[in-house]
Design a protein around this motif. Structure first.
Motif, PDB file in Angstrom:
ATOM      1  N   THR A 255       9.261  -1.787   4.622  1.00  0.00           N
ATOM      2  CA  THR A 255       9.110  -2.701   5.753  1.00  0.00           C
ATOM      3  C   THR A 255       8.614  -2.019   7.016  1.00  0.00           C
ATOM      4  O   THR A 255       8.293  -2.704   7.990  1.00  0.00           O
ATOM      5  CB  THR A 255      10.457  -3.356   6.083  1.00  0.00           C
ATOM      6  N   ASP A 256       8.605  -0.695   7.046  1.00  0.00           N
ATOM      7  CA  ASP A 256       8.264   0.076   8.254  1.00  0.00           C
ATOM      8  C   ASP A 256       9.235  -0.213   9.397  1.00  0.00           C
ATOM      9  O   ASP A 256       8.932   0.070  10.566  1.00  0.00           O
ATOM     10  CB  ASP A 256       6.831  -0.202   8.716  1.00  0.00           C
ATOM     11  N   GLY A 257      10.378  -0.777   9.080  1.00  0.00           N
ATOM     12  CA  GLY A 257      11.353  -1.100  10.113  1.00  0.00           C
ATOM     13  C   GLY A 257      10.887  -2.205  11.038  1.00  0.00           C
ATOM     14  O   GLY A 257      11.416  -2.364  12.144  1.00  0.00           O
ATOM     15  N   ASP A 258       9.924  -3.014  10.604  1.00  0.00           N
ATOM     16  CA  ASP A 258       9.341  -4.063  11.413  1.00  0.00           C
ATOM     17  C   ASP A 258       9.934  -5.415  11.019  1.00  0.00           C
ATOM     18  O   ASP A 258       9.892  -5.808   9.854  1.00  0.00           O
ATOM     19  CB  ASP A 258       7.824  -4.072  11.227  1.00  0.00           C
ATOM     20  N   ALA A 259      10.465  -6.130  12.002  1.00  0.00           N
ATOM     21  CA  ALA A 259      11.146  -7.393  11.701  1.00  0.00           C
ATOM     22  C   ALA A 259      10.191  -8.434  11.121  1.00  0.00           C
ATOM     23  O   ALA A 259      10.531  -9.128  10.149  1.00  0.00           O
ATOM     24  CB  ALA A 259      11.811  -7.934  12.964  1.00  0.00           C
ATOM     25  N   ALA A 260       8.998  -8.545  11.699  1.00  0.00           N
ATOM     26  CA  ALA A 260       8.049  -9.544  11.208  1.00  0.00           C
ATOM     27  C   ALA A 260       7.619  -9.233   9.780  1.00  0.00           C
ATOM     28  O   ALA A 260       7.502 -10.143   8.937  1.00  0.00           O
ATOM     29  CB  ALA A 260       6.832  -9.598  12.132  1.00  0.00           C
ATOM     30  N   LYS A 261       7.381  -7.963   9.494  1.00  0.00           N
ATOM     31  CA  LYS A 261       6.985  -7.576   8.140  1.00  0.00           C
ATOM     32  C   LYS A 261       8.122  -7.817   7.156  1.00  0.00           C
ATOM     33  O   LYS A 261       7.899  -8.287   6.030  1.00  0.00           O
ATOM     34  CB  LYS A 261       6.559  -6.111   8.115  1.00  0.00           C
ATOM     35  N   THR A 262       9.350  -7.523   7.589  1.00  0.00           N
ATOM     36  CA  THR A 262      10.513  -7.766   6.732  1.00  0.00           C
ATOM     37  C   THR A 262      10.615  -9.241   6.367  1.00  0.00           C
ATOM     38  O   THR A 262      10.781  -9.602   5.194  1.00  0.00           O
ATOM     39  CB  THR A 262      11.802  -7.327   7.450  1.00  0.00           C
ATOM     40  N   LYS A 263      10.486 -10.101   7.356  1.00  0.00           N
ATOM     41  CA  LYS A 263      10.597 -11.543   7.118  1.00  0.00           C
ATOM     42  C   LYS A 263       9.492 -12.028   6.192  1.00  0.00           C
ATOM     43  O   LYS A 263       9.727 -12.847   5.293  1.00  0.00           O
ATOM     44  CB  LYS A 263      10.536 -12.273   8.458  1.00  0.00           C
ATOM     45  N   SER A 264       8.283 -11.489   6.380  1.00  0.00           N
ATOM     46  CA  SER A 264       7.154 -11.876   5.543  1.00  0.00           C
ATOM     47  C   SER A 264       7.374 -11.459   4.093  1.00  0.00           C
ATOM     48  O   SER A 264       7.095 -12.224   3.156  1.00  0.00           O
ATOM     49  CB  SER A 264       5.869 -11.251   6.083  1.00  0.00           C
ATOM     50  N   ILE A 265       7.868 -10.244   3.881  1.00  0.00           N
ATOM     51  CA  ILE A 265       8.119  -9.756   2.520  1.00  0.00           C
ATOM     52  C   ILE A 265       9.152 -10.626   1.820  1.00  0.00           C
ATOM     53  O   ILE A 265       8.973 -11.048   0.672  1.00  0.00           O
ATOM     54  CB  ILE A 265       8.566  -8.292   2.548  1.00  0.00           C
ATOM     55  N   VAL A 266      10.249 -10.903   2.511  1.00  0.00           N
ATOM     56  CA  VAL A 266      11.306 -11.716   1.903  1.00  0.00           C
ATOM     57  C   VAL A 266      10.783 -13.116   1.582  1.00  0.00           C
ATOM     58  O   VAL A 266      11.039 -13.656   0.493  1.00  0.00           O
ATOM     59  CB  VAL A 266      12.538 -11.777   2.820  1.00  0.00           C
ATOM     60  N   SER A 267      10.035 -13.697   2.498  1.00  0.00           N
ATOM     61  CA  SER A 267       9.470 -15.031   2.258  1.00  0.00           C
ATOM     62  C   SER A 267       8.555 -15.033   1.045  1.00  0.00           C
ATOM     63  O   SER A 267       8.571 -15.971   0.227  1.00  0.00           O
ATOM     64  CB  SER A 267       8.698 -15.495   3.500  1.00  0.00           C
ATOM     65  N   ASP A 268       7.756 -13.985   0.901  1.00  0.00           N
ATOM     66  CA  ASP A 268       6.847 -13.875  -0.234  1.00  0.00           C
ATOM     67  C   ASP A 268       7.621 -13.808  -1.549  1.00  0.00           C
ATOM     68  O   ASP A 268       7.258 -14.452  -2.535  1.00  0.00           O
ATOM     69  CB  ASP A 268       5.962 -12.638  -0.077  1.00  0.00           C
ATOM     70  N   TYR A 269       8.713 -13.044  -1.569  1.00  0.00           N
ATOM     71  CA  TYR A 269       9.504 -12.928  -2.798  1.00  0.00           C
ATOM     72  C   TYR A 269      10.230 -14.222  -3.121  1.00  0.00           C
ATOM     73  O   TYR A 269      10.406 -14.569  -4.297  1.00  0.00           O
ATOM     74  CB  TYR A 269      10.480 -11.749  -2.695  1.00  0.00           C
ATOM     75  N   ILE A 270      10.647 -14.953  -2.091  1.00  0.00           N
ATOM     76  CA  ILE A 270      11.275 -16.246  -2.340  1.00  0.00           C
ATOM     77  C   ILE A 270      10.274 -17.190  -3.000  1.00  0.00           C
ATOM     78  O   ILE A 270      10.584 -17.893  -3.973  1.00  0.00           O
ATOM     79  CB  ILE A 270      11.808 -16.853  -1.018  1.00  0.00           C
ATOM     80  N   GLN A 271       9.040 -17.235  -2.498  1.00  0.00           N
ATOM     81  CA  GLN A 271       8.006 -18.098  -3.077  1.00  0.00           C
ATOM     82  C   GLN A 271       7.642 -17.653  -4.481  1.00  0.00           C
ATOM     83  O   GLN A 271       7.400 -18.480  -5.372  1.00  0.00           O
ATOM     84  CB  GLN A 271       6.764 -18.067  -2.177  1.00  0.00           C
TER      85      GLN A 271
END
Length: 398
Positions: A255-271
């Protein structure tokens, strides 16, 4: 005596980078990112993994530390004491500190705590600190500069392990050196101070998920950066636990410790998977962002781990989460000052000063939740008894 802050030279960079590290063995090398599914889905084991260190850290979790019950920053787990009579001298003392950086909230809280600890000791006549701003070459230069300032003892939190080793080794020949938080590949420092370590953190979080996630459940592992030893050991310990379980690790992502990237990754895995049954994190700074991804998708938040940051602890309470927070306590920033003074007074100190490393659970969450402190404040600062608390740490008096 001169106030410590008058001699402090610090430049704060507010970027998310750099995490605490354990000292690896001299033969370890950074591992490549384990992002592809292999076998259980956890990928190959990190080259930082050392079975003996893994076993030792997990055993330390159940050991009773020695020292004052109300001062965990003065406690030590199974200490091997060493004589420091050769360094004894009269005060007042000039302590010097080479800091890797103050480039994330954990380090900022720790730095404030260290400065307050310095202020408690009249025998410290001068305190000089230089901030390497997360740059190896600057820290190498800083260490050389500090050696020329007549320091009685030098405290070092290395930016990286291998690259800073020669500079620390050279300093050891001229002044007693105390290393903390991040390690080096030499035993020349008088003492090396750290909490139990990355293996304990990673295992605490992974064991919690194996208890709370149903058999066959899908787990997403979120990491910050590859090649940072304490993060590698956190993940390598989790890998051992997951490989022994019946859980599916469906992804290991950085995630590089980035909140926006973290949220995007989790959303992608949920989909992609429809549901994620558990989230493991090697650091908790972006845990709230991961939680928000589930909320935005209209899904319940699965079992998850964070750290002892107030935003996560508050979210945990408010949302009634199933969660745990392993810690890497910021109270360790007090210990090097205490150690330096003991050494200069000729008192014994542990050769490897392993501090206790508590975890926040549903049973003790209320003990660590501090609503009057900033969202990025770490609960285990050990700073509540220090002058200026809570205002100096950004808090408000209740």
């Amino acid at each position: 005596m001169p106030r410590p802050e008058a001699a402090i030279a610090v430049l704060a960079a507010l970027v998310l980078a750099g995490c605490t590290t354990d000292r690896p063995t001299a033969t370890t090398q950074p591992a490549a990112p384990a992002t592809s599914a292999q076998g259980s889905g956890t990928g190959t084991q990190s080259k930082f993994f050392v079975q003996a260190d893994f076993d030792a850290q997990l055993a330390m979790r159940s050991q009773t530390p020695q020292g004052p019950a109300a001062k965990p920053w003065e406690q030590a787990i199974d200490p091997k004491m060493i004589d420091t009579a050769q360094y004894k001298k009269d005060g007042p003392y000039h302590l010097c500190f080479s800091n890797a950086a103050v480039n994330n909230p954990w380090r900022q809280v720790g730095w404030k705590t260290m400065q307050a600890e310095v202020g408690l000791h009249e025998e410290i006549g001068e305190f000089t600190a230089l901030d390497a701003e997360g740059k190896d070459d600057k820290q190498i230069s800083d260490i050389a500069e500090l050696q020329a300032k007549g320091c009685d003892a030098l405290i070092v939190s290395p930016n990286t392990t291998a690259t800073l080793t020669p500079a620390v080794t050279a300093a050891c020949a001229k002044v007693p050196v105390i290393v903390f938080d991040r390690g080096v590949e030499t035993d020349c420092p008088v003492t090396f101070i750290k909490p139990i370590g990355g293996y304990a953190f990673g295992a605490d979080a992974a064991e919690f998920l194996t208890e709370k996630v149903p058999e066959g459940g899908k787990v997403l592992a979120l990491r910050i950066l590859p090649g940072v030893d304490v993060l590698e050991t956190r993940w390598s310990a989790a890998k051992v636990v997951f490989d022994r379980s019946r859980l599916q690790v469906v992804g290991v992502e950085f995630t590089d410790g980035d909140a926006a990237k973290t949220k995007s990754i989790v959303s992608d895995y949920i989909q992609r998977h429809g549901t994620i049954d558990g989230v493991w994190m090697d650091a908790g700074a972006t845990a709230v962002a991961a939680i928000e991804a589930f909320e935005d998708a209209g899904l319940p938040v699965p079992p998850i781990n964070g750290e002892d940051q107030q935003d996560f602890l508050q979210k945990w309470k408010d949302a009634g989460l199933t969660a745990v927070a392993p810690t890497y306590p910021t109270y360790q920033w007090r210990t090097p000052i205490i150690a330096a003074l003991k050494i200069l007074k000729g008192e014994e100190v542990p050769e490897r000063w392993n501090l206790p490393q508590p975890k926040v659970t549903g049973d003790n969450l209320a003990d660590y939740l501090q609503p009057d402190m900033p969202p990025l404040h770490y609960a285990l600062c050990g700073c509540e008894d220090l002058p200026g608390f809570p205002e100096a740490w950004g808090g408000k008096k209740g």
